[in-house]
Write an enzyme that holds these catalytic residues in place. Structure first.
Site, PDB file in Angstrom:
ATOM      1  N   PHE A 157       0.887  -1.158   0.000  1.00 20.81           N
ATOM      2  CA  PHE A 157       0.000   0.000   0.000  1.00 20.81           C
ATOM      3  C   PHE A 157       0.926   1.209   0.000  1.00 20.81           C
ATOM      4  O   PHE A 157       1.883   1.275   0.776  1.00 20.81           O
ATOM      5  CB  PHE A 157      -0.905  -0.001   1.239  1.00 20.81           C
ATOM      6  CG  PHE A 157      -1.885   1.126   1.225  1.00 20.81           C
ATOM      7  CD1 PHE A 157      -3.017   1.055   0.421  1.00 20.81           C
ATOM      8  CD2 PHE A 157      -1.680   2.273   1.966  1.00 20.81           C
ATOM      9  CE1 PHE A 157      -3.934   2.105   0.379  1.00 20.81           C
ATOM     10  CE2 PHE A 157      -2.579   3.336   1.925  1.00 20.81           C
ATOM     11  CZ  PHE A 157      -3.707   3.253   1.122  1.00 20.81           C
ATOM     12  N   TYR A 183      -9.856   0.583  11.618  1.00 24.13           N
ATOM     13  CA  TYR A 183     -11.176   0.895  11.041  1.00 24.13           C
ATOM     14  C   TYR A 183     -11.615  -0.082   9.966  1.00 24.13           C
ATOM     15  O   TYR A 183     -12.652   0.113   9.356  1.00 24.13           O
ATOM     16  CB  TYR A 183     -11.240   2.339  10.516  1.00 24.13           C
ATOM     17  CG  TYR A 183     -10.104   2.785   9.622  1.00 24.13           C
ATOM     18  CD1 TYR A 183     -10.053   2.398   8.286  1.00 24.13           C
ATOM     19  CD2 TYR A 183      -9.109   3.615  10.107  1.00 24.13           C
ATOM     20  CE1 TYR A 183      -9.025   2.831   7.473  1.00 24.13           C
ATOM     21  CE2 TYR A 183      -8.071   4.054   9.297  1.00 24.13           C
ATOM     22  CZ  TYR A 183      -8.042   3.666   7.979  1.00 24.13           C
ATOM     23  OH  TYR A 183      -7.024   4.093   7.168  1.00 24.13           O
ATOM     24  N   LYS A 184     -10.823  -1.118   9.736  1.00 27.67           N
ATOM     25  CA  LYS A 184     -11.210  -2.130   8.753  1.00 27.67           C
ATOM     26  C   LYS A 184     -11.879  -3.288   9.510  1.00 27.67           C
ATOM     27  O   LYS A 184     -13.034  -3.171   9.920  1.00 27.67           O
ATOM     28  CB  LYS A 184      -9.986  -2.575   7.963  1.00 27.67           C
ATOM     29  CG  LYS A 184      -9.314  -1.431   7.181  1.00 27.67           C
ATOM     30  CD  LYS A 184      -8.098  -1.918   6.407  1.00 27.67           C
ATOM     31  CE  LYS A 184      -7.321  -0.769   5.785  1.00 27.67           C
ATOM     32  NZ  LYS A 184      -8.046  -0.064   4.721  1.00 27.67           N
ATOM     33  N   ASP A 239       3.013  -4.711   8.549  1.00 26.90           N
ATOM     34  CA  ASP A 239       1.798  -3.894   8.453  1.00 26.90           C
ATOM     35  C   ASP A 239       0.611  -4.859   8.448  1.00 26.90           C
ATOM     36  O   ASP A 239       0.450  -5.667   7.526  1.00 26.90           O
ATOM     37  CB  ASP A 239       1.853  -3.062   7.170  1.00 26.90           C
ATOM     38  CG  ASP A 239       0.612  -2.203   6.973  1.00 26.90           C
ATOM     39  OD1 ASP A 239      -0.468  -2.582   7.469  1.00 26.90           O
ATOM     40  OD2 ASP A 239       0.707  -1.174   6.291  1.00 26.90           O
ATOM     41  N   ARG A 260     -12.670  -5.224  -5.723  1.00 27.50           N
ATOM     42  CA  ARG A 260     -12.192  -5.751  -4.453  1.00 27.50           C
ATOM     43  C   ARG A 260     -13.382  -6.004  -3.530  1.00 27.50           C
ATOM     44  O   ARG A 260     -14.239  -5.130  -3.354  1.00 27.50           O
ATOM     45  CB  ARG A 260     -11.228  -4.736  -3.834  1.00 27.50           C
ATOM     46  CG  ARG A 260     -10.360  -5.287  -2.743  1.00 27.50           C
ATOM     47  CD  ARG A 260      -9.364  -4.232  -2.290  1.00 27.50           C
ATOM     48  NE  ARG A 260     -10.013  -3.159  -1.545  1.00 27.50           N
ATOM     49  CZ  ARG A 260      -9.426  -2.452  -0.575  1.00 27.50           C
ATOM     50  NH1 ARG A 260      -8.152  -2.698  -0.256  1.00 27.50           N
ATOM     51  NH2 ARG A 260     -10.057  -1.498   0.050  1.00 27.50           N
TER      52      ARG A 260
END
Lengths: 413, 413
Positions: free
Chosen positions: B143, B237-238, B212, B386
């Site tokens: 990312f 927050y995922k 990560d 996705r």
């Protein structure tokens, strides 16, 4: 400044100053603003310079942000509810409060993290002009985090840090000075430093001025653009009432933005964040001060809180702030026995922020007792009683009452 | 993996897989968890790997935080409501979800800012042992923010960055490697990387492994302690459903904490924050990962959100996650005409996170249309559809419906 003996046994002094307070409150052009905050009549809140009171607009707004924007729209809110652009949108809302034209302020991260961006950014700009500049001057009385972060910035950029009292900055500046990090208002004493004069001196020496506005933003006019400040950071949970730990703001003067090279080049500061490019290309303007995904709940609470500034002139805020602190000092002088406390905050208006600091050896115990009476200030180690005055929600009767209860508390501790 | 031709014209295939979905839902040991989230029956939310759905406990908790803790207690809440200790307290709540014993996880700042702390911290530890180590290896498919921040960390510490595909890390390691920054699950493809094996290889080369966990925390067992990971960061927050922009977490392995030398030594990471000392002395344990004042609203929303993990076994989450993605792939194979999409996510369980990525040239347009049907995934540039699968709130009927609507959408775009 010394205080004359009157003590708590002179009811006529109380009556006189209480009557004056009532008169001042009746004349107060900001008095209606108090109704926009959640406050109770049992206490006098003089700690708005640490955590501002709750604006009434916040709870309903955040209930909607959580219930509808997050709960129902979910991921769509990043675009449809304007979440993605909140850091710069809220920056624009703060900009006029610190004297900044559009495109220079962004809200993101903590004050400490923004100090890091600003100091490293300033050093890089200074060295881009002249590689020999390798010293950072830092206010010797600074709130500690600024000093710690400046040390880290110096270590990572090959500079050294020299602590200097703000008044001695002009003499300390030299051809090796890269950047100077100063506090607009001293967090402990409430002393207001000469932002225009010191900034001009820093520029004359070819260095950049970075100002920490934590204790001035929302309390008095700052004039960042007018006075040529290079970079600035500030807190939003004190006089801006954004809520506990609300994100801080970063100001990067327009003329420096092209050269502002952030040490925290996160994807939110990329010119095309969703391009998912392997290399960093900074966004234009204040956007390059963004780093990671913004903390939406804290940000949007701040945005709602900023509504209290509608129709407010900063000059009126400043005038009332000085009137409140003047009146508090007069009440303290009238009520508190001479020698019991030492006034640390400067008497001159040009040198006073929106707080009053009183020194006494037993300050920790005094503040604990005072808070029990409903007068809420705070204690700063080792011997400071600190009182913040927020013009938007404090009145003169509050101030008189606070001084009276302080005198009684000092009499009994 | 190719998909066999069936298309949207075979209702018997739908009926068969829909019946299987009903059976799988009936056997689902996590099925009651869905009731703890705000969800509507009109949509299938497959974007919990970007923003998790709202846990029902959050709105009431935050209403109390704002109305009572901020509004009434104000400054007292820093101690009386436990605000000050929230970063470490919530860290301890996350710790078991990533396989960490107490004292190693703190919640503060964004993921990007934590990547900076972790990479600079890792480099300093590595160089403390061996000054010659000056290279940082970074997942070439990372990312983007991780790569940008690693570049900045390298520049500030005199290192260089080399992008390497995770599978090629063992061959790329050498005596100059200081640290390796890897993603546990690739944000685009959903590929799960071999955290135990790669960490062991990094250690064999004398370097430090920084992971990560943005796309694995809350989706599958991580085992930070068990696998010897040095430092890690992750998003909340995922799959942890902490709310938009909720603060990230930082893990610093106990054995490294004494040597962990943060590039962001803010006052919150000081051993005595209110001592207001001019010099920085780091706190013990994970506390030294703190920087500035924590964003309380976002933090306490996360804390309330973490209540959904009560009584949940991560092995059950992982089993259901794999069952959901397996079933989705089967439905896609059954419903979508061959060649219309390419499955990018690995078929092998050991290489799959909790998402499925499908490639098609018109992915942007397909996703826009699909979202209009109520199936919410996301588009990742340039050609990826996705879909994230959150085992706590998704069922198999959701998955069958999503695949069916996807097939119909692909048929009409």
């Amino acid at each position: 400044m010394s205080v004359t003996e009157t003590g708590s046994a002179h009811p006529e002094a109380y009556a006189h100053l209480a009557a004056e307070a009532a008169k001042l409150d009746a004349q107060d052009v900001l008095r209606d603003k108090r109704a926009e905050f959640v406050l109770d009549e049992d206490s006098v809140y003089l700690d708005g310079n640490s955590l501002g009171a709750l604006p009434k607009a916040v709870p309903g707004r955040i209930a909607d942000v959580i219930g509808r924007e997050w709960g129902e729209l979910r991921i769509r809110s990043w675009t449809e509810s304007g979440w993605w652009t909140a850091p710069e949108r809220i920056g624009e809302r703060i900009a006029p409060l610190v004297g900044a034209a559009p495109g220079q302020v962004v809200v993101a991260d903590s004050t400490s993290v923004n100090v890091f961006k600003a100091v490293v950014g300033a050093v890089r700009i200074a060295r881009g002009r002249d590689e020999a500049r390798d010293e950072i001057l830092v206010d010797a009385a600074t709130f500690p985090t600024d000093g710690y972060i400046a040390e880290s910035a110096a270590r990572l950029t090959g500079c050294t840090v020299r602590p200097v009292q703000p008044g001695e900055v002009p003499a300390a500046l030299g051809p090796r000075t890269a950047a100077v990090l100063l506090n607009h208002v001293d967090y402990r004493t409430g002393r207001l430093h000469d932002l225009p004069g010191l900034t001009a001196a820093v520029h004359e020496a070819g260095a950049l001025a970075v100002w920490d506005l934590c204790h001035s933003a929302g309390a008095l006019p700052v004039g960042l653009d007018a006075h040529g400040v290079d970079l600035a950071v500030g807190c939003t949970y004190k006089f801006l009432n954004g809520g506990p730990g609300a994100p801080a703001f970063l100001y990067v003067r327009a003329e420096h933005q092209g050269a502002f090279d952030s040490p925290l080049p996160g994807w939110n500061g990329h010119v095309e964040p969703f391009g998912m490019e392997p290399g960093f290309r900074p966004a234009d303007g204040s956007l390059r001060g963004r780093v990671g995904t913004p903390d939406i709940l804290s940000l949007l609470a701040l945005e709602a809180a900023l509504g209290v500034w509608d129709g407010v002139e900063l000059d009126a805020v400043r005038a009332k702030s000085l009137a409140l602190t003047d009146f508090f000092l007069r009440c303290v002088e009238a009520y508190v026995p001479e020698g019991r406390v030492e006034v640390v905050t400067p008497a001159g208006h040009a040198e006073r922020g929106s707080q009053v600091a009183l020194r006494c050896a037993d300050a920790a115990a005094v503040m604990e007792r005072l808070i029990a009476t409903g007068v809420v200030g705070d204690f700063r180690s080792p011997d400071i009683l600190r009182f913040g005055f927020t013009p938007l929600y404090l009145g003169f009767a509050d101030v008189e009452r606070a001084a009276r209860l302080l005198a009684e508390t000092l009499d009994t501790v």
